[in-house]
Write a protein that holds these residues in place. Structure first.
Motif, short mmCIF file in Angstrom:
data_model
loop_
_atom_site.label_atom_id
_atom_site.label_comp_id
_atom_site.label_asym_id
_atom_site.label_seq_id
_atom_site.Cartn_x
_atom_site.Cartn_y
_atom_site.Cartn_z
N UNK A 18 0.73 -1.14 -0.06
CA UNK A 18 -0.06 -0.04 -0.08
C UNK A 18 0.75 1.15 0.05
N UNK A 19 0.24 2.39 -0.38
CA UNK A 19 0.94 3.62 -0.43
C UNK A 19 0.25 4.63 0.18
N UNK A 20 1.01 5.70 0.56
CA UNK A 20 0.20 6.80 1.08
C UNK A 20 0.69 8.12 0.40
N UNK A 21 -0.06 8.72 -0.54
CA UNK A 21 0.49 9.56 -1.67
C UNK A 21 -0.05 10.91 -1.05
N UNK A 22 0.79 11.70 -0.79
CA UNK A 22 0.65 13.09 -0.15
C UNK A 22 -0.03 14.18 -1.32
N UNK A 23 -0.95 15.03 -0.81
CA UNK A 23 -1.56 16.09 -1.56
C UNK A 23 -0.57 17.28 -1.85
N UNK A 24 -0.37 17.87 -2.79
CA UNK A 24 0.29 18.84 -2.92
C UNK A 24 0.30 20.06 -1.71
N UNK A 25 0.81 20.92 -1.45
CA UNK A 25 0.76 21.98 -0.23
C UNK A 25 -0.39 22.92 -0.31
N UNK A 26 -0.82 23.22 -1.69
CA UNK A 26 -1.85 24.08 -1.69
C UNK A 26 -2.97 23.59 -2.83
N UNK A 27 -4.27 22.97 -2.64
CA UNK A 27 -5.02 22.68 -3.51
C UNK A 27 -6.28 23.75 -3.67
N UNK A 28 -6.56 24.23 -4.77
CA UNK A 28 -7.60 25.01 -4.79
C UNK A 28 -8.87 24.38 -5.64
N UNK A 29 -10.08 24.74 -5.35
CA UNK A 29 -11.21 24.31 -5.77
C UNK A 29 -11.07 24.25 -7.48
N UNK A 30 -11.43 23.21 -7.98
CA UNK A 30 -11.45 23.10 -9.72
C UNK A 30 -10.04 22.62 -10.10
N UNK A 32 -7.13 20.37 -11.40
CA UNK A 32 -6.96 18.94 -11.78
C UNK A 32 -5.77 18.51 -11.09
N UNK A 33 -6.28 17.41 -10.29
CA UNK A 33 -5.10 16.61 -9.58
C UNK A 33 -4.87 15.49 -10.34
N UNK A 34 -3.68 15.05 -10.68
CA UNK A 34 -3.04 13.77 -11.35
C UNK A 34 -2.14 12.89 -10.52
N UNK A 35 -2.37 11.72 -10.45
CA UNK A 35 -1.46 10.81 -9.50
C UNK A 35 -1.10 9.50 -10.64
N UNK A 78 -4.25 8.24 -12.38
CA UNK A 78 -5.68 8.73 -12.01
C UNK A 78 -5.78 10.19 -11.76
N UNK A 79 -6.96 10.93 -11.86
CA UNK A 79 -7.24 12.07 -11.88
C UNK A 79 -8.33 12.27 -11.09
N UNK A 80 -8.37 13.65 -10.61
CA UNK A 80 -9.64 13.98 -9.77
C UNK A 80 -9.71 15.72 -9.83
N UNK A 81 -10.84 16.26 -10.21
CA UNK A 81 -11.03 17.69 -9.87
C UNK A 81 -11.10 17.93 -8.51
N UNK A 82 -10.47 18.85 -7.89
CA UNK A 82 -10.44 19.08 -6.52
C UNK A 82 -11.67 20.07 -5.99
N UNK A 83 -12.04 19.61 -4.88
CA UNK A 83 -13.10 20.42 -4.26
C UNK A 83 -12.63 21.77 -3.62
#
Length: 92
Positions: A18-30, A32-35, A78-83
Motif C-alpha cells: 500500500x502507498x500513502x500519496x501526499x497532496x500538494x501543499x496548496x489545492x484550490x477548488x477546480x 485538476x489533480x493527477x496521480x 488517476x485524476x480528480x477535480x479538486x473540491x
C-alpha cells in the motif's frame, strides 16, 4: 490557466502492498489533480483510490535491460477535480 507541479513521491521497495500519496501543499477548488503510480508486474495491481479519484490510464510496457532490474512495468494514472482544500495523504 497555469500548469503547476505540486508534489513527487519516493521510490518504494519490493514487498510494499500500500502507498500513502501526499497532496500538494496548496489545492484550490477546480484544480485538476493527477496521480501516477508505476509498479513491477508480478501479479500486483493498484486499486483506484476513493474520494473522487478516477482511473485515466492503465498501461503496461518496458521489459527492463539491467540484469538486476528486469521485468515489465505497469503505470496507472488517476485524476480528480479538486473540491478545494484537500490535504494530507491518499491511500492507494
Amino acid at each position: 490557466m497555469a500548469v503547476l507541479f505540486g508534489n513527487v513521491g519516493t521510490r518504494i521497495t519490493s514487498g510494499t502492498t500500500s502507498l500513502s500519496v501526499a497532496y500538494p501543499a496548496s489545492v484550490g477548488a477546480g484544480d485538476m489533480l493527477l496521480m501516477a503510480i508505476t509498479i513491477k508486474l508480478s501479479g500486483g495491481t493498484v486499486t483506484t483510490p476513493g474520494n473522487g479519484w478516477a482511473l485515466l490510464l492503465n498501461i503496461a510496457g518496458g521489459t527492463g535491460a539491467a540484469a538486476a532490474d528486469a521485468g515489465t512495468t505497469r503505470t496507472y494514472v488517476f485524476w480528480k477535480e479538486a473540491a478545494g482544500g484537500e490535504s494530507g495523504t491518499e491511500a492507494v
